[in-house]
Design a protein around this motif. Structure first.
Motif, PDB file in Angstrom:
ATOM      1  N   LEU A  13       0.825  -1.206   0.000  1.00  0.00           N
ATOM      2  CA  LEU A  13       0.000   0.000   0.000  1.00  0.00           C
ATOM      3  C   LEU A  13       0.861   1.258   0.000  1.00  0.00           C
ATOM      4  O   LEU A  13       0.537   2.243  -0.670  1.00  0.00           O
ATOM      5  N   ILE A  14       1.962   1.238   0.732  1.00  0.00           N
ATOM      6  CA  ILE A  14       2.863   2.389   0.755  1.00  0.00           C
ATOM      7  C   ILE A  14       3.446   2.633  -0.635  1.00  0.00           C
ATOM      8  O   ILE A  14       3.494   3.768  -1.105  1.00  0.00           O
ATOM      9  N   LEU A  15       3.863   1.570  -1.307  1.00  0.00           N
ATOM     10  CA  LEU A  15       4.420   1.745  -2.661  1.00  0.00           C
ATOM     11  C   LEU A  15       3.372   2.257  -3.632  1.00  0.00           C
ATOM     12  O   LEU A  15       3.661   3.126  -4.463  1.00  0.00           O
ATOM     13  N   LEU A  16       2.155   1.739  -3.547  1.00  0.00           N
ATOM     14  CA  LEU A  16       1.073   2.247  -4.390  1.00  0.00           C
ATOM     15  C   LEU A  16       0.806   3.716  -4.088  1.00  0.00           C
ATOM     16  O   LEU A  16       0.623   4.528  -4.991  1.00  0.00           O
ATOM     17  N   TYR A  17       0.786   4.056  -2.806  1.00  0.00           N
ATOM     18  CA  TYR A  17       0.525   5.428  -2.378  1.00  0.00           C
ATOM     19  C   TYR A  17       1.594   6.369  -2.943  1.00  0.00           C
ATOM     20  O   TYR A  17       1.283   7.422  -3.501  1.00  0.00           O
ATOM     21  N   ILE A  18       2.855   5.994  -2.822  1.00  0.00           N
ATOM     22  CA  ILE A  18       3.945   6.832  -3.330  1.00  0.00           C
ATOM     23  C   ILE A  18       3.838   6.994  -4.844  1.00  0.00           C
ATOM     24  O   ILE A  18       3.929   8.111  -5.366  1.00  0.00           O
ATOM     25  N   ALA A  19       3.644   5.890  -5.553  1.00  0.00           N
ATOM     26  CA  ALA A  19       3.562   5.947  -7.009  1.00  0.00           C
ATOM     27  C   ALA A  19       2.387   6.806  -7.471  1.00  0.00           C
ATOM     28  O   ALA A  19       2.495   7.537  -8.458  1.00  0.00           O
ATOM     29  N   GLU A  20       1.285   6.749  -6.745  1.00  0.00           N
ATOM     30  CA  GLU A  20       0.094   7.518  -7.125  1.00  0.00           C
ATOM     31  C   GLU A  20       0.242   9.002  -6.808  1.00  0.00           C
ATOM     32  O   GLU A  20      -0.250   9.849  -7.530  1.00  0.00           O
ATOM     33  N   HIS A  21       0.917   9.343  -5.721  1.00  0.00           N
ATOM     34  CA  HIS A  21       0.977  10.731  -5.275  1.00  0.00           C
ATOM     35  C   HIS A  21       2.233  11.491  -5.702  1.00  0.00           C
ATOM     36  O   HIS A  21       2.323  12.685  -5.461  1.00  0.00           O
ATOM     37  N   ALA A  22       3.169  10.821  -6.314  1.00  0.00           N
ATOM     38  CA  ALA A  22       4.360  11.516  -6.826  1.00  0.00           C
ATOM     39  C   ALA A  22       3.930  12.427  -7.965  1.00  0.00           C
ATOM     40  O   ALA A  22       3.001  12.122  -8.708  1.00  0.00           O
ATOM     41  N   CYS A  23       4.611  13.567  -8.128  1.00  0.00           N
ATOM     42  CA  CYS A  23       4.204  14.528  -9.165  1.00  0.00           C
ATOM     43  C   CYS A  23       4.532  14.031 -10.565  1.00  0.00           C
ATOM     44  O   CYS A  23       4.002  14.534 -11.537  1.00  0.00           O
ATOM     45  N   ALA A  24       5.411  13.066 -10.676  1.00  0.00           N
ATOM     46  CA  ALA A  24       5.748  12.454 -11.957  1.00  0.00           C
ATOM     47  C   ALA A  24       5.684  10.943 -11.756  1.00  0.00           C
ATOM     48  O   ALA A  24       5.657  10.467 -10.630  1.00  0.00           O
ATOM     49  N   ILE A  25       5.653  10.198 -12.837  1.00  0.00           N
ATOM     50  CA  ILE A  25       5.709   8.742 -12.701  1.00  0.00           C
ATOM     51  C   ILE A  25       7.101   8.421 -12.171  1.00  0.00           C
ATOM     52  O   ILE A  25       8.095   8.706 -12.840  1.00  0.00           O
ATOM     53  N   PRO A  26       7.204   7.857 -10.957  1.00  0.00           N
ATOM     54  CA  PRO A  26       8.530   7.689 -10.348  1.00  0.00           C
ATOM     55  C   PRO A  26       9.343   6.550 -10.973  1.00  0.00           C
ATOM     56  O   PRO A  26       8.793   5.572 -11.470  1.00  0.00           O
ATOM     57  N   THR A  27      10.650   6.730 -10.891  1.00  0.00           N
ATOM     58  CA  THR A  27      11.550   5.647 -11.259  1.00  0.00           C
ATOM     59  C   THR A  27      11.625   4.679 -10.083  1.00  0.00           C
ATOM     60  O   THR A  27      11.175   4.997  -8.972  1.00  0.00           O
ATOM     61  N   ARG A  28      12.205   3.525 -10.323  1.00  0.00           N
ATOM     62  CA  ARG A  28      12.392   2.540  -9.245  1.00  0.00           C
ATOM     63  C   ARG A  28      13.221   3.156  -8.108  1.00  0.00           C
ATOM     64  O   ARG A  28      12.917   2.974  -6.934  1.00  0.00           O
ATOM     65  N   ALA A  29      14.268   3.901  -8.454  1.00  0.00           N
ATOM     66  CA  ALA A  29      15.141   4.522  -7.452  1.00  0.00           C
ATOM     67  C   ALA A  29      14.374   5.560  -6.620  1.00  0.00           C
ATOM     68  O   ALA A  29      14.553   5.642  -5.402  1.00  0.00           O
ATOM     69  N   GLN A  30      13.531   6.352  -7.266  1.00  0.00           N
ATOM     70  CA  GLN A  30      12.746   7.350  -6.539  1.00  0.00           C
ATOM     71  C   GLN A  30      11.746   6.682  -5.596  1.00  0.00           C
ATOM     72  O   GLN A  30      11.568   7.119  -4.461  1.00  0.00           O
ATOM     73  N   LEU A  31      11.111   5.648  -6.081  1.00  0.00           N
ATOM     74  CA  LEU A  31      10.156   4.900  -5.259  1.00  0.00           C
ATOM     75  C   LEU A  31      10.879   4.294  -4.057  1.00  0.00           C
ATOM     76  O   LEU A  31      10.410   4.389  -2.924  1.00  0.00           O
ATOM     77  N   TYR A  32      12.029   3.710  -4.312  1.00  0.00           N
ATOM     78  CA  TYR A  32      12.823   3.104  -3.240  1.00  0.00           C
ATOM     79  C   TYR A  32      13.246   4.145  -2.213  1.00  0.00           C
ATOM     80  O   TYR A  32      13.057   3.956  -1.012  1.00  0.00           O
ATOM     81  N   ARG A  33      13.819   5.244  -2.673  1.00  0.00           N
ATOM     82  CA  ARG A  33      14.274   6.308  -1.773  1.00  0.00           C
ATOM     83  C   ARG A  33      13.141   6.809  -0.890  1.00  0.00           C
ATOM     84  O   ARG A  33      13.301   6.963   0.316  1.00  0.00           O
ATOM     85  N   THR A  34      12.005   7.067  -1.493  1.00  0.00           N
ATOM     86  CA  THR A  34      10.867   7.591  -0.743  1.00  0.00           C
ATOM     87  C   THR A  34      10.378   6.581   0.286  1.00  0.00           C
ATOM     88  O   THR A  34      10.115   6.937   1.434  1.00  0.00           O
ATOM     89  N   ALA A  35      10.282   5.318  -0.104  1.00  0.00           N
ATOM     90  CA  ALA A  35       9.792   4.279   0.812  1.00  0.00           C
ATOM     91  C   ALA A  35      10.752   4.049   1.967  1.00  0.00           C
ATOM     92  O   ALA A  35      10.340   3.972   3.127  1.00  0.00           O
TER      93      ALA A  35
END
Length: 111
Positions: A13-35
Motif C-alpha cells: 500500500l505504501i508503494l502504491l501510495y507513493i507511485a500515485e501521489h508523486a508529481c511524476a511517474i517515479p523511477t524505481r530509485a525514486q520509489l525506493y528512496r521515498t519508501a
C-alpha cells in the motif's frame, strides 16, 4: 477505530501510495528512496512488495529513454482507494511532505 495494515500488505500500500501521489511517474530509485526514508521498509521488503505489485498488475513499468518508471494501473488505483486509510496517517503525511519537498527534483530526473 481504524484498522492499520502491517507487514507485506502495508508495504504494498505504501508503494502504491507513493507511485500515485508523486508529481511524476517515479523511477524505481525514486520509489525506493521515498519508501526507505519515510517508512520502516527495508530493501528486501521493498523488492518483494514491488515484485508482487508488478506481478499482480497493480503497478506497471513505463518505458522511458532513461529507464523504466513505475505507474499505477486502474486496478492499483482501485485497490488504493479502498485501502489507503489502512496506512497510518502519520506515514502518509511524511510521504506527502517528502514528495512535496522533492517533487521538482523527481520531475527533472524523469524528463
Amino acid at each position: 477505530m481504524p484498522y492499520f495494515t502491517h507487514g507485506e500488505t502495508k508495504n504494498k500500500l505504501i508503494l502504491l501510495y507513493i507511485a500515485e501521489h508523486a508529481c511524476a511517474i517515479p523511477t524505481r530509485a525514486q520509489l525506493y528512496r521515498t519508501a526507505i526514508l519515510n517508512s520502516q521498509m527495508e530493501y528486501f521488503s521493498f523488492e518483494e512488495a514491488l515484485g508482487e505489485l508488478l506481478e499482480d498488475r497493480l503497478l506497471t513499468e513505463v518505458p522511458k529513454p532513461f529507464g523504466d518508471c513505475l505507474g499505477v494501473t486502474d486496478l492499483g488505483r482501485e485497490a488504493l482507494s479502498m485501502f489507503e486509510k489502512s496506512v497510518p496517517q502519520d506515514e502518509r503525511r511524511r510521504i506527502d511532505a517528502y514528495l512535496e519537498m522533492h517533487g521538482t527534483e523527481f520531475l527533472h530526473e524523469t524528463q
